[in-house]
Design a protein around this motif. Structure first.
Motif, short mmCIF file in Angstrom:
data_model
loop_
_atom_site.label_atom_id
_atom_site.label_comp_id
_atom_site.label_asym_id
_atom_site.label_seq_id
_atom_site.Cartn_x
_atom_site.Cartn_y
_atom_site.Cartn_z
N UNK A 169 0.82 -1.21 0.00
CA UNK A 169 0.00 0.00 0.00
C UNK A 169 0.85 1.26 0.00
N UNK A 170 1.92 1.27 0.81
CA UNK A 170 2.77 2.47 0.89
C UNK A 170 3.49 2.69 -0.43
N UNK A 171 4.05 1.65 -1.02
CA UNK A 171 4.76 1.82 -2.29
C UNK A 171 3.82 2.22 -3.41
N UNK A 172 2.61 1.67 -3.41
CA UNK A 172 1.63 2.03 -4.45
C UNK A 172 1.17 3.48 -4.28
N UNK A 173 1.00 3.91 -3.04
CA UNK A 173 0.55 5.28 -2.81
C UNK A 173 1.59 6.34 -3.10
N UNK A 174 2.84 5.93 -3.25
CA UNK A 174 3.92 6.90 -3.49
C UNK A 174 4.35 6.91 -4.95
N UNK A 175 3.50 6.47 -5.84
CA UNK A 175 3.87 6.43 -7.26
C UNK A 175 4.07 7.83 -7.84
N UNK A 176 3.30 8.81 -7.36
CA UNK A 176 3.41 10.16 -7.89
C UNK A 176 3.96 11.14 -6.86
N UNK A 177 4.52 10.61 -5.78
CA UNK A 177 5.11 11.46 -4.74
C UNK A 177 6.60 11.65 -5.01
N UNK A 178 7.20 12.55 -4.27
CA UNK A 178 8.63 12.80 -4.40
C UNK A 178 9.41 11.60 -3.88
N UNK A 179 10.60 11.43 -4.41
CA UNK A 179 11.43 10.29 -4.04
C UNK A 179 11.96 10.45 -2.62
N UNK A 180 11.84 9.41 -1.84
CA UNK A 180 12.36 9.40 -0.47
C UNK A 180 13.27 8.19 -0.29
N UNK A 181 13.87 8.07 0.88
CA UNK A 181 14.75 6.95 1.17
C UNK A 181 13.94 5.76 1.66
N UNK A 221 13.44 -4.35 -1.33
CA UNK A 221 14.10 -4.65 -2.60
C UNK A 221 13.28 -5.63 -3.43
N UNK A 222 12.65 -6.61 -2.78
CA UNK A 222 11.83 -7.57 -3.51
C UNK A 222 10.53 -6.95 -4.00
N UNK A 223 9.95 -6.06 -3.22
CA UNK A 223 8.67 -5.45 -3.59
C UNK A 223 8.82 -4.32 -4.59
N UNK A 224 10.03 -3.76 -4.70
CA UNK A 224 10.23 -2.57 -5.53
C UNK A 224 10.66 -2.92 -6.95
N UNK A 225 10.81 -4.14 -7.30
CA UNK A 225 11.32 -4.49 -8.61
C UNK A 225 10.41 -3.96 -9.71
N UNK A 226 11.00 -3.14 -10.61
CA UNK A 226 10.26 -2.59 -11.73
C UNK A 226 9.43 -1.37 -11.43
N UNK A 227 9.48 -0.82 -10.20
CA UNK A 227 8.66 0.33 -9.85
C UNK A 227 9.44 1.63 -9.78
N UNK A 228 10.74 1.57 -9.54
CA UNK A 228 11.57 2.76 -9.34
C UNK A 228 11.06 3.58 -8.16
N UNK A 229 10.66 2.89 -7.08
CA UNK A 229 10.12 3.59 -5.92
C UNK A 229 11.15 4.50 -5.27
N UNK A 230 12.43 4.18 -5.41
CA UNK A 230 13.48 4.98 -4.80
C UNK A 230 14.42 5.54 -5.86
N UNK A 231 13.92 5.67 -7.09
CA UNK A 231 14.69 6.22 -8.18
C UNK A 231 14.09 7.51 -8.70
N UNK A 239 11.60 10.17 -10.02
CA UNK A 239 10.15 10.37 -9.87
C UNK A 239 9.45 10.35 -11.22
N UNK A 240 10.12 10.87 -12.25
CA UNK A 240 9.51 10.87 -13.58
C UNK A 240 9.36 9.45 -14.11
N UNK A 241 10.40 8.62 -13.90
CA UNK A 241 10.31 7.22 -14.32
C UNK A 241 9.22 6.49 -13.56
N UNK A 242 9.12 6.77 -12.28
CA UNK A 242 8.11 6.11 -11.45
C UNK A 242 6.70 6.47 -11.91
N UNK A 243 6.48 7.71 -12.26
CA UNK A 243 5.16 8.12 -12.72
C UNK A 243 4.84 7.50 -14.08
N UNK A 244 5.84 7.44 -14.97
CA UNK A 244 5.61 6.84 -16.28
C UNK A 244 5.26 5.37 -16.16
#
Length: 668
Positions: free
Chosen positions: A156-168, A201-211, A213-218
């Motif tokens: 839920x947290x990773x999905x909700x941060x798809x269009x938010x600013x990148x955090x650690x 690391x396992x849940x973030x594969x292919x999402x760019x959750x910590x990369x 922000x433009x890539x994550x939104x795309x």
């Protein structure tokens, strides 16, 4: 697959063992121990192998290069082993020889026992049995002991941060921990931070959750389904239009430098760019209508003034290098004319404007709106923007890169060398006609002969050869009717638009007269093409009256060259001497406003009479008579002193006095 004696197969729901293989029938031993002879045709229609499915060779493409290489080495060794056995080599010698070869290839020791095990696995499982299960991509997923609610909260947290600013990652860990305590209290166990890091690391594969922000939104905008594509059956069946801000700086006018906005209309079947229009940032609905009008009227049929404007602007890249401009004209005339049956747009306000929708309805063009935040609904025009950026924009003075991260310190963002928006427009259209339409496009690759790649012009000619259609372009009056309108007063000299005078001999009945349009204070409607300097059109209600550029400086080669030199000098002048000239101009203005000093006539007459008196005290002492009315002008006595001294000394110049001689002696 090949079945030999001893192999197990499934026939009619029973697992059987192959006993004998003959040319016409096969002997099978059922699970009950009964031998059955089955004809070849019957067996091939219903028999199945019991062994696990063999991994197809093409499935190795999904594995790493190292794993694929090891499998190929083992497979080649087993094939050589079988060939050696068939040639009469003993089994032990063949095993020892191949074990040494495989060990040298894999750079590790291989025993004959390992060789036997690999051969057995290959016999039973095919290529699958040769895979090294210790490879990272072949390892079974690690079983986790993390409570399922923690996994749900992480998702839920990773999905909700798809269009938010990148955090650690630490922020996400703290957020998941807080939500876990709020929702579940002490009923669940929060994992350690090291376990949290592995889980992220396992849940973030292919999402760019910590990369980026433009890539994550795309990535978030991509639909959660398999991509599908349709290929239109003819040109014009599917077209797409969109706008984007270009990654290059241009000069809008002498004081404005900014990134322009490009609107293009592309045909999906041929990948032809039907229209491309540059406007200052903030494209309006009327600008989209201009783009549509330029697509529906080919270059050869556009109103007068289009060629003259192109030639006037393109002197910078044609005549300076002695290129015949007719070559550009031929390339533009060779562009295909395609009438769009359907246009796909996004939900921008300019595309939803009444002007653009009314134009589509009037022309009988279907209007399709893409889903919100779904660029995959019009992928071809989106990809074309990237191609224009790499093939055209990066060669232009003032290219700034696709983001601040890609912008160098030496990027030219404000210079007199930047192209004007008019130059950029004509240069872009020339590039489309010369390069884009004649460049092989990867999407136009032959399906059965991948080495054959067609250009948009070639694809259009192929379509017309197979499915010829007659598309009639709009007339000149239709094109003019779609142009934006300006309201002007018709003066004695004509009308003024962008500091240019336009006039015509047919304006006699309209000069210094008001129109019947009270809403615009009696001003006349003038149709203006932003990319045609030479002609504007007066909308009389019944027809369009052309008004021509009254300044013919562009028609004289000598004066045109003079203006080019003057423009270059104007841009090179830093105007450093403006302060000095301003001071001089201010002094002249002050004197002109003040005028000469005022003279008192009575005082002037009195001083003149005193100056003319030969017995005045001033003349006897050799002084001057002050004249305050003309203090800056030498008095008349100055001119009298240069004459003979007789009138000023009383006439006794030859008589001397003893006192004067004594003074002279003492002075010596």
């Amino acid at each position: 697959m090949n079945v030999n004696a001893g192999d197990r197969v499934r026939w009619r729901g029973d697992e059987c063992t192959v006993i004998i293989v003959r040319s016409e029938f096969i002997t099978l031993r059922t699970s009950g121990g009964e031998d059955v002879d089955v004809a070849f045709d019957v067996v091939t229609e219903s028999v199945e192998r019991v062994n696990p499915p063999v991994l197809r060779s093409m499935d190795l493409e999904g594995l790493s290069a190292q794993v694929t290489r090891d499998v190929r080495i083992w497979q080649a060794a087993i094939e050589r082993f079988d060939e050696a056995i068939a040639n009469g080599v003993s089994r032990s010698d063949a095993l020892g020889r191949e074990a040494i070869r495989v060990g040298d290839a894999l750079d590790k020791a291989i025993s004959t026992r390992t060789m036997e095990r690999q051969i057995s696995a290959y016999r039973s499982q095919g290529i699958t049995g040769l895979l090294d299960r210790r490879a990272p991509e072949l390892r079974a997923p690690r079983k986790t002991r993390v409570d399922p609610p923690i996994l749900v909260l992480v998702e839920e947290v990773l999905t909700g941060r798809r269009r938010a600013s990148t955090t650690s990652r630490s922020y996400v860990i703290d957020e998941v921990t807080r939500l876990a305590h709020e929702q579940y209290g002490d009923t669940i166990t929060v994992p350690s931070r090291s376990t949290f890091y592995r889980l992220l690391d396992e849940s973030d594969r292919g999402r760019a959750s910590f990369g980026s922000a433009k890539t994550r939104e795309s990535l978030a905008l991509q639909p959660d389904r398999a991509f599908s594509s349709t290929f239109p059956s003819r040109p014009g069946e599917q077209t797409q239009i969109d706008s984007t801000v270009l990654d290059v700086m241009v000069r809008i006018d002498e004081s404005t430098v900014t990134r322009p906005e490009l609107t293009i209309l592309i045909d999906v079947a041929t990948r032809s760019i039907l229209s491309a229009v540059l406007r200052p940032k903030g494209t309006k609905g009327v600008d989209i209508v201009i783009a549509l009008a330029r697509a529906l009227v080919p270059y050869s049929r556009r109103p007068e003034g289009a060629r003259e404007t192109r030639r006037l602007i393109s002197q910078s890249w044609a005549e300076d290098v002695l290129i015949d401009q007719d070559r550009y004209e031929r390339a533009r005339n060779a562009q295909p004319y395609i009438f769009p049956d359907e246009i796909t747009t996004d939900r921008g306000l300019n595309f939803l404007s009444r002007a653009f929708r009314s134009a589509c309805d009037h022309l009988g063009i279907s209007y399709v709106t893409a889903n919100s935040h779904t660029p995959t609904d019009k992928p071809h025009v989106e990809r074309t923007f990237k191609s224009i950026n790499t093939l055209f924009l990066q060669y232009i003075k003032g290219y700034v890169g696709r983001s601040v991260e890609h912008r160098g310190k030496d990027a030219v963002i404000d210079s007199d060398q930047l192209l004007t928006i008019q130059q950029m427009q004509e240069l872009l259209e020339d590039w489309i006609a010369v390069h884009w339409q004649n460049r092989p496009h990867d999407s136009l690759r032959h399906p059965s002969e991948p080495g054959v790649v067609l250009t948009p012009n070639q694809m259009f000619r192929a379509f017309r050869e197979r499915a010829p259609e007659l598309h009639v372009p709009l007339t000149q009056n239709d094109f003019i009717a779609m142009l934006p309108t300006m309201y002007r007063t018709i003066n004695q000299y004509g009308v003024t638009i962008d500091h240019r005078h336009y006039d015509s001999e047919q304006l006699s009945d309209y000069r210094r007269r008001s129109s019947l349009d009270r809403q615009n204070n009696g001003k006349w409607s003038i149709r203006v093409d932003p990319y045609n300097f030479h002609v504007v059109w007066l909308d009389t209600g019944d027809s369009f009256l052309p008004l021509y550029w009254a300044n013919h400086v562009h028609e004289s080669p000598m004066l045109g060259e003079v203006w080019r030199i003057a423009l270059a000098q104007y841009r090179q002048d830093d105007f450093g001497n403006l302060s000095a000239t301003d001071e001089l101009v201010q002094a002249m203005r002050t004197f002109a406003a003040k005028g000469n000093p005022k003279v008192d006539k009575r005082a002037n007459s009195r001083l003149t009479a005193i100056a003319d008196d030969p017995m005045s005290a001033a003349r006897l002492t050799g002084g001057t008579v002050p004249n305050p009315a003309r203090s800056e002008t030498p008095p008349k006595e100055a001119a009298v002193e240069e004459e003979a001294a007789w009138p000023h000394s009383g006439g006794f110049t030859l008589i001397t006095y003893p006192a004067d001689e004594l003074d002279a002696t003492i002075g010596e």
